[in-house]
Design an enzyme around this catalytic site. Sequence first.
Site, PDB file in Angstrom:
ATOM      1  N   HIS A 154     -46.021   4.695  73.511  1.00  0.00           N
ATOM      2  CA  HIS A 154     -47.438   4.567  73.862  1.00  0.00           C
ATOM      3  C   HIS A 154     -47.629   3.551  74.980  1.00  0.00           C
ATOM      4  CE1 HIS A 154     -47.009   1.414  70.660  1.00  0.00           C
ATOM      5  NE2 HIS A 154     -47.697   0.711  71.542  1.00  0.00           N
ATOM      6  N   GLU A 180     -52.678   3.544  73.106  1.00  0.00           N
ATOM      7  CA  GLU A 180     -53.121   2.583  72.090  1.00  0.00           C
ATOM      8  C   GLU A 180     -54.237   1.737  72.685  1.00  0.00           C
ATOM      9  OE1 GLU A 180     -51.644  -1.598  70.074  1.00  0.00           O
ATOM     10  OE2 GLU A 180     -50.110  -0.195  70.745  1.00  0.00           O
ATOM     11  N   HIS A 185     -52.309   2.718  87.040  1.00  0.00           N
ATOM     12  CA  HIS A 185     -53.162   3.727  86.436  1.00  0.00           C
ATOM     13  C   HIS A 185     -52.404   4.502  85.367  1.00  0.00           C
ATOM     14  CE1 HIS A 185     -51.097   5.816  89.784  1.00  0.00           C
ATOM     15  NE2 HIS A 185     -51.015   6.808  88.917  1.00  0.00           N
ATOM     16  N   GLU A 235     -55.539   8.800  86.762  1.00  0.00           N
ATOM     17  CA  GLU A 235     -55.270   9.787  87.811  1.00  0.00           C
ATOM     18  C   GLU A 235     -55.137  11.156  87.169  1.00  0.00           C
ATOM     19  OE1 GLU A 235     -52.018  10.658  91.345  1.00  0.00           O
ATOM     20  OE2 GLU A 235     -51.370   9.579  89.555  1.00  0.00           O
TER      21      GLU A 235
END
Length: 131
Positions: free
Chosen positions: A5, A56, A74, A122
């Site tokens: 994550h 998360e 990003h 993005e």
Amino acid sequence: MRLLHTMLRVGNLEKSIAFYTEVLGMKLLRQKEYPQGEFTLAFLGYGNEDENTVLELTYNWGVESYDLGNAYGHIAIEVADVYKAAEMVKAGGGKIIREAGPMNAGTTIIAFAEDPDGYQIEFIGENHVRK
């Protein structure tokens, strides 16, 4: 090894969960409060954590904003149609900070959105070349 994550600190957990679920179409996979540490974690994604990398969101109780710094870039999300994804964000009340179109150093179609805390997302088409 596999990537599990990415964690983002958020200032308003409910608003962030709404953005990622209602605007970007993720599912809230699990959420748990940690009263002793005064924080709440929420895990979201497009599939279960056993087979997918997820997001998360960490809410530290009482902290409403963070300095994002200048090193963070990003999150990238692959979509079938970048133009439609950008329109979906706008229709859902989200903010597009770079309209869909070719990237400035190539032909890959991209767009950028911003979440409620200012993190950039993005959108990149399914047909982009991975090198």
